[in-house]
Enzyme design. Structure first.
Site, PDB file in Angstrom:
ATOM      1  N   SER A 143       0.852  -1.198   0.000  1.00 37.35           N
ATOM      2  CA  SER A 143       0.000   0.000   0.000  1.00 37.35           C
ATOM      3  C   SER A 143       0.882   1.239   0.000  1.00 37.35           C
ATOM      4  O   SER A 143       2.030   1.190   0.453  1.00 37.35           O
ATOM      5  CB  SER A 143      -0.857  -0.022   1.267  1.00 37.35           C
ATOM      6  OG  SER A 143      -1.430   1.237   1.499  1.00 37.35           O
ATOM      7  N   TYR A 156      -2.882  -2.244  10.272  1.00 37.25           N
ATOM      8  CA  TYR A 156      -2.720  -2.182   8.809  1.00 37.25           C
ATOM      9  C   TYR A 156      -1.318  -1.701   8.455  1.00 37.25           C
ATOM     10  O   TYR A 156      -0.639  -2.297   7.600  1.00 37.25           O
ATOM     11  CB  TYR A 156      -3.782  -1.249   8.214  1.00 37.25           C
ATOM     12  CG  TYR A 156      -3.854  -1.277   6.694  1.00 37.25           C
ATOM     13  CD1 TYR A 156      -4.459  -2.338   6.031  1.00 37.25           C
ATOM     14  CD2 TYR A 156      -3.326  -0.241   5.930  1.00 37.25           C
ATOM     15  CE1 TYR A 156      -4.540  -2.373   4.645  1.00 37.25           C
ATOM     16  CE2 TYR A 156      -3.407  -0.268   4.537  1.00 37.25           C
ATOM     17  CZ  TYR A 156      -4.015  -1.335   3.899  1.00 37.25           C
ATOM     18  OH  TYR A 156      -4.082  -1.365   2.515  1.00 37.25           O
TER      19      TYR A 156
HETATM   20  P1  NAD Z   1     -11.098  -5.643  -2.057  1.00 34.21           P
HETATM   21  O1  NAD Z   1     -11.811  -5.593  -0.758  1.00 34.21           O
HETATM   22  O2  NAD Z   1     -11.885  -5.625  -3.312  1.00 34.21           O
HETATM   23  O3  NAD Z   1     -10.100  -6.888  -2.119  1.00 34.21           O
HETATM   24  C1  NAD Z   1      -9.669  -7.576  -0.993  1.00 34.21           C
HETATM   25  C2  NAD Z   1      -9.699  -9.046  -1.310  1.00 34.21           C
HETATM   26  O4  NAD Z   1      -9.227  -9.786  -0.183  1.00 34.21           O
HETATM   27  C3  NAD Z   1     -11.115  -9.526  -1.633  1.00 34.21           C
HETATM   28  O5  NAD Z   1     -11.084 -10.299  -2.817  1.00 34.21           O
HETATM   29  C4  NAD Z   1     -11.457 -10.392  -0.441  1.00 34.21           C
HETATM   30  O6  NAD Z   1     -12.337 -11.446  -0.744  1.00 34.21           O
HETATM   31  C5  NAD Z   1     -10.075 -10.906  -0.050  1.00 34.21           C
HETATM   32  N1  NAD Z   1     -10.118 -11.399   1.330  1.00 34.21           N
HETATM   33  C6  NAD Z   1     -10.338 -10.694   2.464  1.00 34.21           C
HETATM   34  N2  NAD Z   1     -10.400 -11.518   3.505  1.00 34.21           N
HETATM   35  C7  NAD Z   1     -10.221 -12.788   3.031  1.00 34.21           C
HETATM   36  C8  NAD Z   1     -10.181 -14.077   3.617  1.00 34.21           C
HETATM   37  N3  NAD Z   1     -10.366 -14.260   4.941  1.00 34.21           N
HETATM   38  N4  NAD Z   1      -9.968 -15.143   2.821  1.00 34.21           N
HETATM   39  C9  NAD Z   1      -9.806 -14.987   1.475  1.00 34.21           C
HETATM   40  N5  NAD Z   1      -9.820 -13.802   0.857  1.00 34.21           N
HETATM   41  C10 NAD Z   1     -10.034 -12.713   1.641  1.00 34.21           C
HETATM   42  O7  NAD Z   1     -10.118  -4.396  -2.040  1.00 34.21           O
HETATM   43  P2  NAD Z   1      -8.888  -3.990  -2.966  1.00 34.21           P
HETATM   44  O8  NAD Z   1      -8.791  -2.542  -2.831  1.00 34.21           O
HETATM   45  O9  NAD Z   1      -8.955  -4.607  -4.284  1.00 34.21           O
HETATM   46  O10 NAD Z   1      -7.672  -4.610  -2.133  1.00 34.21           O
HETATM   47  C11 NAD Z   1      -6.710  -5.463  -2.704  1.00 34.21           C
HETATM   48  C12 NAD Z   1      -5.356  -5.242  -2.023  1.00 34.21           C
HETATM   49  O11 NAD Z   1      -4.923  -3.908  -2.319  1.00 34.21           O
HETATM   50  C13 NAD Z   1      -5.391  -5.350  -0.500  1.00 34.21           C
HETATM   51  O12 NAD Z   1      -4.234  -6.029  -0.064  1.00 34.21           O
HETATM   52  C14 NAD Z   1      -5.338  -3.905  -0.039  1.00 34.21           C
HETATM   53  O13 NAD Z   1      -4.743  -3.768   1.234  1.00 34.21           O
HETATM   54  C15 NAD Z   1      -4.490  -3.298  -1.136  1.00 34.21           C
HETATM   55  N6  NAD Z   1      -4.639  -1.843  -1.248  1.00 34.21           N
HETATM   56  C16 NAD Z   1      -5.827  -1.299  -1.674  1.00 34.21           C
HETATM   57  C17 NAD Z   1      -5.923   0.079  -1.770  1.00 34.21           C
HETATM   58  C18 NAD Z   1      -7.173   0.760  -2.236  1.00 34.21           C
HETATM   59  O14 NAD Z   1      -7.239   2.009  -2.178  1.00 34.21           O
HETATM   60  N7  NAD Z   1      -8.182   0.066  -2.712  1.00 34.21           N
HETATM   61  C19 NAD Z   1      -4.836   0.902  -1.432  1.00 34.21           C
HETATM   62  C20 NAD Z   1      -3.652   0.298  -1.007  1.00 34.21           C
HETATM   63  C21 NAD Z   1      -3.576  -1.076  -0.922  1.00 34.21           C
END
Ligand code: NAD
Length: 250
Positions: A143, A156
């Site tokens: 992130s 986090y």
């Molecule tokens: P999202 O919520 O769409 O994706 C998160 C994924 O993790 C989902 O597919 C969910 O099913 C999976 N997950 C959560 N708990 C789980 C479990 N117990 N078992 C199996 N799968 C599980 O959100 P996103 O934004 O696409 O996030 C993806 C990655 O990007 C994450 O690691 C997040 O920390 C990182 N991220 C996102 C952002 C943002 O602004 N969206 C910014 C920085 C980092």
């Protein structure tokens, strides 16, 4: 010719957001894809989309809060496709943004399990196949929190900084074995995760808008493909300039 023709990609977090966009792009570029997650209905909808580009793809059901489930997901993928060439550790959860004195120990454990231990365990399970074939790619999703503060609470922040440290060590250990390891750190991206987060946060970002999952997926493709073969052990921050930290320009 696709950029990932014939490669087997194991995608954690592939049923939504950035992971979904990445799974679709990898499939479009010729990879055989295993989408790991908990939501079979969503996964089936994604598998349907993949049929448009004749992709070989499967859904592997797993809950990353359970270590055995992680091990089983790797085995199921190898049983189906024969090996794993690309490991994408993209699942993750946010915390409550609370100060440490208001944060439950159980939440700390939950976030570390999902964001740090699960990628560690998946890597431990996958690496023997990569070492045996003398090649592989590992992409860990951290992130922009690894370049600024205040965009999460201590669970986090600790998990994502930990992921960067783990990746650097893995790059050291696995580079000589032919395995490329990098971190991709998205900024504020429009996904289910950020639905409840105000984008007022982006006021100081030069581009002034959230990123799209597809924009991150393109970078994940670059890191998975041979186009990035001399990029190793880095934390690639893709945040529209947010972490530059300047004041808004009139
Ligand atoms: P999202 O919520 O769409 O994706 C998160 C994924 O993790 C989902 O597919 C969910 O099913 C999976 N997950 C959560 N708990 C789980 C479990 N117990 N078992 C199996 N799968 C599980 O959100 P996103 O934004 O696409 O996030 C993806 C990655 O990007 C994450 O690691 C997040 O920390 C990182 N991220 C996102 C952002 C943002 O602004 N969206 C910014 C920085 C980092």
């Amino acid at each position: 010719m696709g950029k990932l023709d014939g490669k087997v990609a194991l995608i954690y977090g592939g049923t939504s957001g950035i992971g979904e966009a990445t799974a679709l792009l990898y499939a479009q570029e010729g990879a055989k894809v295993a989408i790991v997650g908990r939501n079979e209905e969503r996964a089936n909808a994604i598998l349907d989309k993949m049929k448009h580009f004749d992709a070989e793809a499967i859904f592997v059901k797993a809950d990353l809060s359970d270590s055995q489930s992680i091990k089983d997901s790797v085995k199921e993928t190898v049983d189906h496709f024969g090996t794993i060439d690309i490991l994408y550790n993209g699942a993750g959860i946010l915390d409550n943004y609370d100060p440490i004195q208001d944060t439950d120990e159980s939440l700390f454990d939950q976030v570390i399990q999902l964001n740090l231990k699960a990628p560690w365990l998946a890597t431990k399970e996958v690496v023997p196949y990569m070492i045996e074939q003398g090649s592989g790619v590992i992409i860990n999703i951290a992130s922009q929190a690894t370049a600024m503060v205040g965009v999460g609470g201590t669970p986090y922040m600790s998990s994502k900084y930990g992921l960067v440290g783990m990746t650097r060590q893995l790059a050291h250990e696995l580079g000589p074995k032919g395995v490329k390891v990098n971190v991709l750190s998205p900024g504020f991206i429009d996904t289910p995760m950020t639905e409840s987060v105000t984008d007022k946060r982006l006021e100081k970002s030069p581009l002034g808008r959230p990123g799209k999952p597809e924009e991150i997926a393109k970078t994940a493709l670059f890191l998975a493909s041979s186009d990035s073969d001399y990029i190793h052990g880095i934390n690639l921050i893709q945040d529209g300039g947010w972490t530059l930290g300047g004041y808004p320009v009139d």
